[in-house]
Scaffold this active site. Structure first.
Site, mmCIF file in Angstrom:
data_model
loop_
_atom_site.group_PDB
_atom_site.id
_atom_site.type_symbol
_atom_site.label_atom_id
_atom_site.label_comp_id
_atom_site.label_asym_id
_atom_site.label_seq_id
_atom_site.Cartn_x
_atom_site.Cartn_y
_atom_site.Cartn_z
ATOM 1 N N LYS A 204 8.612 29.201 -27.673
ATOM 2 C CA LYS A 204 9.592 29.779 -26.732
ATOM 3 C C LYS A 204 10.181 28.694 -25.816
ATOM 4 O O LYS A 204 11.396 28.604 -25.650
ATOM 5 C CB LYS A 204 8.915 30.866 -25.867
ATOM 6 C CG LYS A 204 8.241 31.969 -26.677
ATOM 7 C CD LYS A 204 7.572 33.010 -25.792
ATOM 8 C CE LYS A 204 6.430 32.534 -24.915
ATOM 9 N NZ LYS A 204 5.202 32.098 -25.639
ATOM 10 N N ARG B 25 5.545 40.812 -20.859
ATOM 11 C CA ARG B 25 4.356 40.629 -21.681
ATOM 12 C C ARG B 25 3.618 41.934 -21.933
ATOM 13 O O ARG B 25 2.601 41.941 -22.620
ATOM 14 C CB ARG B 25 3.390 39.665 -21.000
ATOM 15 C CG ARG B 25 3.912 38.266 -20.947
ATOM 16 C CD ARG B 25 2.973 37.431 -20.146
ATOM 17 N NE ARG B 25 2.345 36.427 -20.951
ATOM 18 C CZ ARG B 25 2.821 35.172 -21.083
ATOM 19 N NH1 ARG B 25 3.910 34.812 -20.471
ATOM 20 N NH2 ARG B 25 2.192 34.324 -21.832
ATOM 21 N N ARG C 35 -0.330 19.956 -27.875
ATOM 22 C CA ARG C 35 0.864 19.930 -27.013
ATOM 23 C C ARG C 35 0.647 18.972 -25.839
ATOM 24 O O ARG C 35 -0.421 18.935 -25.247
ATOM 25 C CB ARG C 35 1.163 21.327 -26.474
ATOM 26 C CG ARG C 35 2.257 21.288 -25.399
ATOM 27 C CD ARG C 35 2.793 22.635 -25.034
ATOM 28 N NE ARG C 35 1.759 23.542 -24.564
ATOM 29 C CZ ARG C 35 1.970 24.832 -24.305
ATOM 30 N NH1 ARG C 35 3.162 25.351 -24.496
ATOM 31 N NH2 ARG C 35 0.986 25.599 -23.883
ATOM 32 N N ARG D 123 -1.749 20.896 -20.695
ATOM 33 C CA ARG D 123 -1.798 22.030 -19.765
ATOM 34 C C ARG D 123 -3.224 22.506 -19.569
ATOM 35 O O ARG D 123 -4.030 22.476 -20.501
ATOM 36 C CB ARG D 123 -0.934 23.172 -20.311
ATOM 37 C CG ARG D 123 0.324 23.377 -19.503
ATOM 38 C CD ARG D 123 1.285 24.322 -20.136
ATOM 39 N NE ARG D 123 0.768 25.666 -20.372
ATOM 40 C CZ ARG D 123 1.503 26.648 -20.855
ATOM 41 N NH1 ARG D 123 2.773 26.432 -21.136
ATOM 42 N NH2 ARG D 123 0.992 27.832 -21.058
ATOM 43 N N ARG E 154 -5.990 33.703 -24.614
ATOM 44 C CA ARG E 154 -4.552 33.956 -24.455
ATOM 45 C C ARG E 154 -3.986 34.665 -25.688
ATOM 46 O O ARG E 154 -3.166 35.580 -25.574
ATOM 47 C CB ARG E 154 -3.802 32.641 -24.225
ATOM 48 C CG ARG E 154 -4.062 32.038 -22.846
ATOM 49 C CD ARG E 154 -3.716 30.557 -22.794
ATOM 50 N NE ARG E 154 -2.329 30.275 -23.063
ATOM 51 C CZ ARG E 154 -1.863 29.095 -23.499
ATOM 52 N NH1 ARG E 154 -2.691 28.094 -23.722
ATOM 53 N NH2 ARG E 154 -0.590 28.928 -23.700
HETATM 54 P P1 AP5 Z 1 6.071 25.658 -26.821
HETATM 55 O O1 AP5 Z 1 7.549 25.684 -27.008
HETATM 56 O O2 AP5 Z 1 5.536 24.984 -25.612
HETATM 57 O O3 AP5 Z 1 5.456 27.138 -26.980
HETATM 58 P P2 AP5 Z 1 5.521 28.396 -26.013
HETATM 59 O O4 AP5 Z 1 5.806 29.585 -26.860
HETATM 60 O O5 AP5 Z 1 6.431 28.128 -24.859
HETATM 61 O O6 AP5 Z 1 3.996 28.456 -25.572
HETATM 62 P P3 AP5 Z 1 3.345 28.692 -24.138
HETATM 63 O O7 AP5 Z 1 1.924 28.179 -24.259
HETATM 64 O O8 AP5 Z 1 4.162 28.122 -23.043
HETATM 65 O O9 AP5 Z 1 3.343 30.253 -24.071
HETATM 66 P P4 AP5 Z 1 2.519 31.170 -23.135
HETATM 67 O O10 AP5 Z 1 3.223 32.436 -23.272
HETATM 68 O O11 AP5 Z 1 1.066 31.156 -23.417
HETATM 69 O O12 AP5 Z 1 2.609 30.432 -21.715
HETATM 70 P P5 AP5 Z 1 3.368 30.772 -20.365
HETATM 71 O O13 AP5 Z 1 3.629 29.502 -19.682
HETATM 72 O O14 AP5 Z 1 4.474 31.708 -20.600
HETATM 73 O O15 AP5 Z 1 5.464 24.956 -28.141
HETATM 74 C C1 AP5 Z 1 4.063 24.797 -28.290
HETATM 75 C C2 AP5 Z 1 3.784 23.546 -29.135
HETATM 76 O O16 AP5 Z 1 4.288 23.769 -30.450
HETATM 77 C C3 AP5 Z 1 4.480 22.280 -28.604
HETATM 78 O O17 AP5 Z 1 3.633 21.166 -28.786
HETATM 79 C C4 AP5 Z 1 5.739 22.147 -29.497
HETATM 80 O O18 AP5 Z 1 6.156 20.805 -29.661
HETATM 81 C C5 AP5 Z 1 5.266 22.767 -30.807
HETATM 82 N N1 AP5 Z 1 6.347 23.447 -31.538
HETATM 83 C C6 AP5 Z 1 7.337 24.229 -31.013
HETATM 84 N N2 AP5 Z 1 8.150 24.696 -31.988
HETATM 85 C C7 AP5 Z 1 7.642 24.205 -33.156
HETATM 86 C C8 AP5 Z 1 8.035 24.358 -34.522
HETATM 87 N N3 AP5 Z 1 9.096 25.107 -34.886
HETATM 88 N N4 AP5 Z 1 7.292 23.739 -35.475
HETATM 89 C C9 AP5 Z 1 6.190 22.976 -35.111
HETATM 90 N N5 AP5 Z 1 5.774 22.805 -33.836
HETATM 91 C C10 AP5 Z 1 6.492 23.424 -32.870
HETATM 92 O O19 AP5 Z 1 2.236 31.602 -19.551
HETATM 93 C C11 AP5 Z 1 1.066 30.971 -19.103
HETATM 94 C C12 AP5 Z 1 0.244 31.933 -18.277
HETATM 95 O O20 AP5 Z 1 0.992 32.371 -17.125
HETATM 96 C C13 AP5 Z 1 -0.200 33.243 -18.936
HETATM 97 O O21 AP5 Z 1 -1.367 33.059 -19.704
HETATM 98 C C14 AP5 Z 1 -0.419 34.149 -17.712
HETATM 99 O O22 AP5 Z 1 -1.641 33.867 -17.070
HETATM 100 C C15 AP5 Z 1 0.705 33.731 -16.791
HETATM 101 N N6 AP5 Z 1 1.942 34.526 -17.004
HETATM 102 C C16 AP5 Z 1 3.144 34.037 -17.458
HETATM 103 N N7 AP5 Z 1 4.046 35.027 -17.562
HETATM 104 C C17 AP5 Z 1 3.408 36.159 -17.156
HETATM 105 C C18 AP5 Z 1 3.813 37.529 -17.067
HETATM 106 N N8 AP5 Z 1 5.046 37.920 -17.424
HETATM 107 N N9 AP5 Z 1 2.911 38.437 -16.634
HETATM 108 C C19 AP5 Z 1 1.661 38.074 -16.273
HETATM 109 N N10 AP5 Z 1 1.209 36.795 -16.371
HETATM 110 C C20 AP5 Z 1 2.078 35.851 -16.797
HETATM 111 MG MG MG Z 2 6.159 27.989 -22.755
#
Ligand code: AP5
Ligand code: MG
Length: 210
Positions: free
Chosen positions: A14, A87, A124, A158, A169
């Site tokens: 994402k 989510r 990552r 991270r 997660r």
């Molecule tokens: P990346 O693009 O970083 O993936 P991502 O989907 O953004 O993964 P996140 O870990 O950021 O998602 P998340 O939902 O767990 O975290 P968030 O910060 O939202 O890519 C990942 C890796 O893959 C990278 O190394 C990249 O290079 C590689 N890659 C990408 N595309 C590729 C491809 N096509 N092929 C190969 N490799 C590829 O949330 C974190 C925390 O915040 C949650 O756990 C929760 O505690 C809290 N939180 C956030 N939002 C909420 C909410 N709405 N409600 C409640 N709690 C929340």
């Molecule tokens: Mg992300």
């Protein structure tokens, strides 16, 4: 103008796609995860409140996240990518009723086999200074340890990218996401992308719809 709502498991890509859409299509990116991490980095009261929850891989409270989101957007001015919100089904309904209020939006589901995600996430690295996302296997910076975008040498892992936390997660995601996908499907607002494809292929698929 349609806002995009990115839904997908941790590591499904994402943030990677959002960064390209910002750079190449001028969209605005709002990531609730990034907003929360920035509160932790600032050491704010809110940051202190959420740190342990995020470090465990659980979700922060709906009420807190919606307040943070509302304080950081201006829908009149820009086309947004909502990354990591909603989510759960309550957040999906809140986004429609209290934020979008009828503004057109498309939910983009990053569909990927969960088995692949532990490896993606443990490899990552993120630039602490500009947020650029790398991967030790699939997307290394041109010079080892140096950010291509801003030259920083602060490429970090991270706090929630440890294997046991990643597993939690992924479980949290699986437990809540089915009704969210059904919600958008029933409203005819769901687009699926194959998130196992290359970064370019996924980008072209999303860009063709906006
Ligand atoms: P990346 O693009 O970083 O993936 P991502 O989907 O953004 O993964 P996140 O870990 O950021 O998602 P998340 O939902 O767990 O975290 P968030 O910060 O939202 O890519 C990942 C890796 O893959 C990278 O190394 C990249 O290079 C590689 N890659 C990408 N595309 C590729 C491809 N096509 N092929 C190969 N490799 C590829 O949330 C974190 C925390 O915040 C949650 O756990 C929760 O505690 C809290 N939180 C956030 N939002 C909420 C909410 N709405 N409600 C409640 N709690 C929340
Ligand atoms: Mg992300």
């Amino acid at each position: 103008m349609t806002h995009l709502i990115f839904i997908g498991a941790p590591g499904s890509g994402k943030g990677t796609q959002a960064a390209r859409l910002v750079a190449e299509k001028g969209l605005k990116h709002i990531s609730t995860g990034d907003l929360l991490r920035s509160e932790i980095a600032k050491g704010s009261e809110l940051g202190k409140e959420v740190k342990a929850v995020m470090d465990s891989g659980a979700l922060v409270s709906d009420n807190l996240v919606i307040r943070l989101l509302q304080a950081n957007i201006d829908l009149q001015k820009s086309q947004y990518i909502f990354d990591g919100y909603p989510r759960n089904i309550a957040q999906a309904e809140t986004l429609d009723k209290e934020v979008l209020k009828g503004s057109p939006s498309t939910a983009v589901f990053f569909d990927i086999d969960m088995e692949r995600l532990v490896a993606r996430l443990t490899n990552r690295r993120t630039c602490k200074d500009c947020g650029a996302i790398y991967n030790l296997i699939s997307k290394t910076p041109k010079i080892t340890g140096v950010c291509d975008k801003c030259g920083s040498t602060n490429l970090v892992q991270r706090a929630d990218d440890k294997e046991d936390v990643i597993k939690n997660r992924l479980q949290v995601f699986q437990d809540a996401i089915t009704p969210v996908l059904k919600y958008y499907q029933d409203l005819g607002r769901l687009m699926r992308v194959d998130a196992e494809k290359t970064e370019d292929e996924i980008f072209n698929q999303i860009a063709s719809k906006i």
